[in-house]
Design an enzyme around this catalytic site. Structure first.
Site, PDB file in Angstrom:
ATOM      1  N   GLY A   7       1.009  -1.100  -0.087  1.00 45.50           N
ATOM      2  CA  GLY A   7       0.055  -0.019   0.154  1.00 45.50           C
ATOM      3  C   GLY A   7       0.956   1.319   0.067  1.00 45.50           C
ATOM      4  O   GLY A   7       1.408   1.705   0.980  1.00 45.50           O
ATOM      5  N   LEU A   8       1.000   1.848  -1.402  1.00 48.92           N
ATOM      6  CA  LEU A   8       1.966   3.018  -1.346  1.00 48.92           C
ATOM      7  C   LEU A   8       1.088   4.408  -1.702  1.00 48.92           C
ATOM      8  O   LEU A   8       1.491   4.803  -2.513  1.00 48.92           O
ATOM      9  CB  LEU A   8       2.797   2.840  -2.333  1.00 48.92           C
ATOM     10  N   GLY A   9       0.222   4.428  -0.744  1.00 46.40           N
ATOM     11  CA  GLY A   9      -0.802   5.782  -0.957  1.00 46.40           C
ATOM     12  C   GLY A   9      -0.001   6.872  -0.306  1.00 46.40           C
ATOM     13  O   GLY A   9       1.118   6.871  -0.282  1.00 46.40           O
ATOM     14  N   MET A  11       0.167   7.690   2.706  1.00 44.87           N
ATOM     15  CA  MET A  11       1.208   7.515   4.028  1.00 44.87           C
ATOM     16  C   MET A  11       2.050   6.301   3.662  1.00 44.87           C
ATOM     17  O   MET A  11       3.313   6.499   4.144  1.00 44.87           O
ATOM     18  CB  MET A  11       0.159   7.227   5.319  1.00 44.87           C
ATOM     19  N   GLY A  12       1.550   5.148   3.110  1.00 44.13           N
ATOM     20  CA  GLY A  12       2.552   4.143   2.928  1.00 44.13           C
ATOM     21  C   GLY A  12       3.787   4.621   2.181  1.00 44.13           C
ATOM     22  O   GLY A  12       4.861   4.093   2.622  1.00 44.13           O
ATOM     23  N   ARG A  31      -1.288  -2.055  -5.961  1.00 46.51           N
ATOM     24  CA  ARG A  31      -1.811  -2.262  -7.150  1.00 46.51           C
ATOM     25  C   ARG A  31      -1.527  -1.378  -8.290  1.00 46.51           C
ATOM     26  O   ARG A  31      -1.875  -1.780  -9.566  1.00 46.51           O
ATOM     27  CB  ARG A  31      -3.387  -2.100  -6.888  1.00 46.51           C
ATOM     28  N   GLY A 123      -0.054  11.537   9.023  1.00 50.73           N
ATOM     29  CA  GLY A 123      -0.633  11.996   7.988  1.00 50.73           C
ATOM     30  C   GLY A 123       0.169  12.473   6.794  1.00 50.73           C
ATOM     31  O   GLY A 123       1.394  11.685   6.950  1.00 50.73           O
ATOM     32  N   LYS A 189      -5.660   4.197  19.081  1.00 48.32           N
ATOM     33  CA  LYS A 189      -5.856   4.984  17.971  1.00 48.32           C
ATOM     34  C   LYS A 189      -7.280   5.370  17.700  1.00 48.32           C
ATOM     35  O   LYS A 189      -7.468   6.602  16.978  1.00 48.32           O
ATOM     36  CB  LYS A 189      -5.125   4.458  16.846  1.00 48.32           C
ATOM     37  N   GLU A 196      -9.925  13.726  18.411  1.00 47.70           N
ATOM     38  CA  GLU A 196      -9.617  14.615  17.389  1.00 47.70           C
ATOM     39  C   GLU A 196     -10.968  15.104  16.851  1.00 47.70           C
ATOM     40  O   GLU A 196     -11.136  16.257  16.461  1.00 47.70           O
ATOM     41  CB  GLU A 196      -8.861  13.833  16.281  1.00 47.70           C
TER      42      GLU A 196
END
Length: 327
Positions: A7-9, A11-12, A31, A123, A189, A196
């Site tokens: 997962g390289l969004g 954050m990743g 993906r 974030g 969390k 928050e």
């Protein structure tokens, strides 16, 4: 240390970058082949499937899952359960429901795999600032992963020490903490995000009240045309309200004083809902968090059916005529 990142969004990808900057080896999968290629160009080893990622890792493997909560995480973890071998560890760094963690950990334990949940806050700024990590899982597994957590975390930096903290020790001052058994990291969390919601809502309402001080409904002698961007900046400096959220508010108001590009439609990640659900299960009052969650729901409606019922009742008993839509 070597680790797989799935997962390289937003954050990743930055977490992988921060780990590589810290000297760790990252094998990455997403993906999107373009995203994998981009990280490979920065020093990561790219994989074109989960199987390829697992094959590229040395034993005992550690695989960090950073995909959306729910079905995407569920399917990824279950597929990894079929690919990994005894002694390997799966870390879920997304915003999973803590009860799902407990269930998944039990399923993986049947295959002699270890599951660690890592609630991650930071974030899009985490690459430079670091990530606050709330970790749950088996003590031995968490200790083995300590170099990863330490690199991702902010470290002590310039934050002033809490008086007496030097007698306590531990990793909390470094920005990461082993909270307890599986599920406890995401539970903490979850509550973090619920809080928050409440803080954000209070800030939003406060700025709305200050903006409204210039309304014609206020007596002329009591009207104020307040410099909201300057007030946000002021509160960053020495105020008891000073916080990262106030920092971000000040930045937003400088960039767009009227916030014209925002519709006011506010989504929720799910963790506010879970916090309220946990409060109900525990019979703990959570008035502010619940109200802030419901306000987010309200933000997505033009006018709810409930409001129409209210208008109808007011008209029926008192003849009160409401403003027409757009009036």
């Amino acid at each position: 240390m070597q680790i797989g990142m799935i997962g390289l969004g937003r954050m990743g990808a930055n977490m992988a970058r921060r780990l590589m900057r810290g000297g760790h080896q990252c094998v990455v999968y997403d993906r999107s082949p373009e995203t994998v290629k981009a990280l490979a160009g920065e020093g990561a080893r790219g994989a074109d499937s989960l199987a390829a990622l697992v094959a590229a890792l040395d034993k005992p493997r550690a695989v960090w899952v950073m995909v959306p909560a729910g079905a995407p995480t569920e399917s990824t973890v279950m597929e990894l359960g079929d690919l990994l071998e005894p002694g390997d560890t799966v870390i879920d760094g997304g915003n999973s429901f803590f009860k799902d963690d407990i269930r998944r950990a039990w399923a993986l334990a049947q295959k002699q795999l270890t599951y660690v949940d890592a609630g991650t806050s930071g974030g899009v700024f985490g690459l430079e600032r670091g990530y606050c990590l709330m970790v749950g899982g088996d003590t031995a597994a968490v200790q083995r992963l300590d170099p990863i957590f330490k690199t991702l975390a902010p470290g002590r930096g310039s934050v002033e020490r809490t008086p007496g903290r030097e007698k306590v020790g531990g990793t909390a001052e470094d920005g990461y903490l082993h909270c307890g058994p599986v599920g406890s990291g995401h539970f903490v969390k979850m509550v973090h995000n619920g809080i928050e919601y409440g803080i954000m809502q209070a800030l939003a309402e406060g700025f709305d009240i200050m903006r409204g001080a210039g309304n014609e409904t206020v007596g002329e002698e009591y009207r104020f045309d307040l410099p909201l961007a300057d007030i946000a900046e002021l509160w960053r400096r020495g105020s008891v309200l000073s916080s990262w959220l106030v920092d971000l508010t000040a930045k937003a108001l400088v960039e767009d004083p009227a916030l014209a590009k925002f519709s006011g439609h506010v989504q929720d990640s799910g963790e506010g809902r879970w916090t309220v659900m946990a409060a109900v299960e525990e019979a703990v009052p959570a008035d502010v968090i619940a109200a802030s969650l419901f306000t987010r729901f309200r933000s997505r409606q033009e006018h709810s059916f409930a409001e129409k019922v209210l208008s109808a009742m007011r008209f029926q008993f008192g003849g009160h005529v409401e403003r027409p839509t757009g009036g």
